[in-house]
Write an enzyme that holds these catalytic residues in place. Sequence first.
Site, PDB file in Angstrom:
ATOM      1  N   ARG A   1       1.230  -0.921   0.149  1.00  0.00           N
ATOM      2  CA  ARG A   1      -0.113  -0.320  -0.292  1.00  0.00           C
ATOM      3  C   ARG A   1       0.698   1.451   0.481  1.00  0.00           C
ATOM      4  O   ARG A   1       1.863   0.880   0.468  1.00  0.00           O
ATOM      5  CB  ARG A   1      -1.342   0.365   0.647  1.00  0.00           C
ATOM      6  CG  ARG A   1      -1.487  -1.182   1.322  1.00  0.00           C
ATOM      7  CD  ARG A   1      -2.599  -1.158   2.484  1.00  0.00           C
ATOM      8  NE  ARG A   1      -3.837  -2.114   2.835  1.00  0.00           N
ATOM      9  CZ  ARG A   1      -3.015  -3.773   3.028  1.00  0.00           C
ATOM     10  NH1 ARG A   1      -2.363  -3.448   4.055  1.00  0.00           N
ATOM     11  NH2 ARG A   1      -3.296  -3.823   3.294  1.00  0.00           N
TER      12      ARG A   1
ATOM     13  N   ARG B   1      -0.271  -1.478  -6.964  1.00  0.00           N
ATOM     14  CA  ARG B   1      -0.268  -2.161  -6.551  1.00  0.00           C
ATOM     15  C   ARG B   1      -1.405  -3.291  -7.134  1.00  0.00           C
ATOM     16  O   ARG B   1      -1.481  -4.918  -6.767  1.00  0.00           O
ATOM     17  CB  ARG B   1      -1.485  -2.084  -5.222  1.00  0.00           C
ATOM     18  CG  ARG B   1      -1.377  -3.316  -4.150  1.00  0.00           C
ATOM     19  CD  ARG B   1      -2.518  -2.817  -2.747  1.00  0.00           C
ATOM     20  NE  ARG B   1      -2.984  -3.164  -1.831  1.00  0.00           N
ATOM     21  CZ  ARG B   1      -2.712  -4.373  -1.094  1.00  0.00           C
ATOM     22  NH1 ARG B   1      -1.088  -4.418  -1.392  1.00  0.00           N
ATOM     23  NH2 ARG B   1      -3.692  -4.509  -0.554  1.00  0.00           N
TER      24      ARG B   1
END
Length: 303
Positions: A154, A252
């Site tokens: 993240r 991601r």
Amino acid sequence: MTESQRPYQADPLIEPFLDDLWSRKGLSDNTLQAYRSDLCHFDKFVQKQHRQLLDVGQELIRDYLSARFEQGFAKTSSARLISSLRAFYKHLVAKKLIDVDPVVMIKQPKLARKLPDSLSEADVDRLLSEPNIDDPIECRDRAMLELLYASGLRVSELVGLTMDQMSLRQGLVRIVGKGSKERLVPLGEMAVSEIEQYLASARFDLLKGKSSDVVFPSKRGTMMTRQTFWHRIKLYALRAGIAVHLSPHTLRHAFATHLLNHGADLRVVQLLLGHSDLSTTQIYTHVAKARLAQLHQQHHPRG
């Protein structure tokens, strides 16, 4: 002073609930602020009805949801609100402050499953090649982009990364994610190479003699904000001519989708992403299948 002119005072039950939530689940400040915002907006509505949060039934909650619908709030916003109310009133029942949970019969709105935006492998190559490693800031950014794509972190985990969390010799990074859950994530050879090059000179230039354990400091030598790095990503995407809509989690998403496209096991991807629930990871299988279907249509003689 009229009632409408009085400053709003939040119900004193809200903050103890948030404290309890933080201590039990270790939620981030952003998540706690979202809970606080939902509950305070609902509390304002309740107070206008001359009621208190302890004195709320299903009917009042439905009235509030109807009012939000008429005001044009999105279903996703209402779904998050219901989740906040459900957690709050479950807490009140557990504390024996109320006997009946007023949210138990309230259904979540049906949401269309939104597939996350993802970059193609060619787009990722162009994006990661864009920063100029001769410039200390861009050298840092290139190492960050490589690490982000190699590990699926993240953005908040990336900007908060400290030197003691990373072992270049072992090629691993240790992450404490949501809910204070720890996971070990491999870096990959390209990311290790870019990070080593960045640490050899650019990081020293950015710190300007300051002491810091942050791996990727800002040009002021302090921890970079998520927003700053997000703006850096958009800059490089613009320079690389990438037209795909980007979000802070785009790399991601690309990390997960590309792993699955190349045959990775779903549970392995779950562990690498730090998802507590496999169903959260499963959305990426839809992205991977959609990409395979697209390739079949483009290249198969009868596609």
